[in-house]
Design an enzyme around this catalytic site. Structure first.
Site, PDB file in Angstrom:
ATOM      1  CG  ASN A   1      -2.172   1.451   1.378  1.00 33.91           C
ATOM      2  OD1 ASN A   1      -1.749   1.853   0.144  1.00 33.91           O
ATOM      3  ND2 ASN A   1      -2.347   1.915   2.300  1.00 33.91           N
ATOM      4  CD1 TRP A   2       4.011   0.894  -2.732  1.00 38.98           C
ATOM      5  CD2 TRP A   2       3.450   2.287  -4.492  1.00 38.98           C
ATOM      6  NE1 TRP A   2       4.265   0.666  -3.553  1.00 38.98           N
ATOM      7  CE2 TRP A   2       4.136   0.984  -5.010  1.00 38.98           C
ATOM      8  CE3 TRP A   2       3.794   3.235  -5.688  1.00 38.98           C
ATOM      9  CZ2 TRP A   2       4.793   0.503  -5.820  1.00 38.98           C
ATOM     10  CZ3 TRP A   2       3.668   2.816  -7.344  1.00 38.98           C
ATOM     11  CH2 TRP A   2       4.472   0.720  -7.097  1.00 38.98           C
ATOM     12  CE  LYS A   3       0.008   3.479   4.714  1.00 39.71           C
ATOM     13  NZ  LYS A   3       0.267   3.465   6.286  1.00 39.71           N
TER      14      LYS A   3
ATOM     15  CG  HIS B   1      -6.121   1.594   4.840  1.00 40.19           C
ATOM     16  ND1 HIS B   1      -5.472   2.341   5.886  1.00 40.19           N
ATOM     17  CD2 HIS B   1      -4.820   0.618   4.585  1.00 40.19           C
ATOM     18  CE1 HIS B   1      -4.348   2.199   6.245  1.00 40.19           C
ATOM     19  NE2 HIS B   1      -3.691   1.461   5.368  1.00 40.19           N
TER      20      HIS B   1
ATOM     21  CD  GLU C   1      -2.956   5.458   6.756  1.00 40.32           C
ATOM     22  OE1 GLU C   1      -3.457   5.467   5.344  1.00 40.32           O
ATOM     23  OE2 GLU C   1      -1.885   4.948   7.105  1.00 40.32           O
TER      24      GLU C   1
ATOM     25  CD  GLU D   1      -3.591  -2.860   7.421  1.00 35.06           C
ATOM     26  OE1 GLU D   1      -2.821  -2.832   6.871  1.00 35.06           O
ATOM     27  OE2 GLU D   1      -4.580  -1.897   6.953  1.00 35.06           O
TER      28      GLU D   1
ATOM     29  N   GLY E   1       2.034   2.067  10.811  1.00 36.31           N
ATOM     30  CA  GLY E   1       3.016   3.077  10.416  1.00 36.31           C
ATOM     31  C   GLY E   1       3.619   3.483  12.108  1.00 36.31           C
TER      32      GLY E   1
ATOM     33  CB  SER F   1       4.879  -1.847  12.388  1.00 34.62           C
ATOM     34  OG  SER F   1       4.302  -0.266  12.147  1.00 34.62           O
TER      35      SER F   1
ATOM     36  N   GLY G   1       2.829  -0.886   4.713  1.00 33.18           N
ATOM     37  CA  GLY G   1       2.403   0.270   3.804  1.00 33.18           C
ATOM     38  C   GLY G   1       4.276   0.796   3.765  1.00 33.18           C
ATOM     39  N   GLY G   2       5.119   1.351   4.573  1.00 37.48           N
ATOM     40  CA  GLY G   2       6.006   1.788   4.576  1.00 37.48           C
ATOM     41  C   GLY G   2       7.159   1.075   3.864  1.00 37.48           C
TER      42      GLY G   2
END
Ligand code: PEP
Length: 251
Positions: A9-11, A95, A97, A167, A173, A212, A233-234
């Protein structure tokens, strides 16, 4: 047999140049991995670029969100048919967010899940509890509510062609990962919940863990019996790190 899925997930990250560099690092490299499916979910504006860079490699393409309607006067929104037409096979829905920052309710998430399937996309349903909810022992209640809101709308049959990502919000994150045992406990509970409706669908349902995940902790998480890969993610923004995570899920 559930084939693990590792999804990036590159956000809201990237430029055309950084996307090209990342894809250069990934394309071709995943083809040698067996027993794992790899997916990248760029921002809408990079979907066409990524689709071209994926070329004939095994990497799958997904989006991070879609709108509930198929088209019309919905300024700024992107529909399922548009994503399918652009070459997407998957789409994230719900998601944390989007739930927290964009006010997406369980009802909207369920409608997005249904819209994705209606237009031939595989939804990756994201759910998870906040730190407060975990600390007040509400984890299972929250997970059940989020999952059943979708099941009640679309029916358990719809999960034949869907993925669920657990998640925990406190792990996204933050650098703080759920322990393999903590994640497994929730995954097992989710599978049991699905099994009450259909044992077969529950047994085949891919349950990803996200929060994470990095190369250093992926193998241990993926070794748990009900964890079928990860939503990353990151760490999905660095080709080497993401490939190492894919490697950890491969057989
Ligand atoms: C995510 O955004 O889905 C996620 C899991 O992020 P991170 O890996 O950075 O925690």
């Amino acid at each position: 047999m559930r084939t693990p899925l590792v999804a990036g997930n590159w956000k809201m990250n990237g430029t055309r140049a950084s996307v090209a560099e990342l894809m250069q690092g990934l394309a071709g490299e995943t083809d040698g991995l067996t027993g794992v499916e790899t997916l990248v979910c760029p921002s809408f504006v990079f979907i066409q670029q990524v689709q071209e860079l994926i070329g004939k490699t095994s990497i799958k393409l997904g989006a991070q969100d879609l709108y509930v309607e198929a088209g019309g006067a919905f300024t700024g929104e992107i529909s399922g048919p548009m994503l399918a037409d652009a070459g997407c096979q998957y789409v994230l829905v719900g998601h944390s967010e989007r739930r927290a920052l964009m006010g997406e309710t369980d009802e909207i998430v369920a409608r997005k899940f249904a819209a994705a399937q209606e237009h031939g996309l595989v939804p990756v349903l994201c759910l998870g509890e906040t730190l407060d909810e975990r600390q007040s022992d509400a984890t299972m209640a929250v997970i059940s509510r989020q999952f059943l809101a979708v099941v009640e709308t679309v029916g358990i049959e719809a999960f034949r062609n869907a993925v669920v990502a657990y998640e925990p919000v406190w792990a996204i994150g933050t650098g703080e990962t759920a322990s393999p045992e903590q994640a497994q406990e929730v995954h097992a509970a989710l599978r049991a919940l699905a099994a009450k409706r259909s044992a077969k669908i529950a047994a085949d349902l891919r349950l990803l863990y996200g929060g994470s995940v990095k190369a250093a902790n992926a193998r241990e998480l993926f070794s748990m019996p009900d964890i079928d890969g990860g939503l990353i993610g990151g760490a999905s923004l660095q080709a080497e790190e993401f490939l190492a995570i894919c490697q950890a899920a491969s057989s």
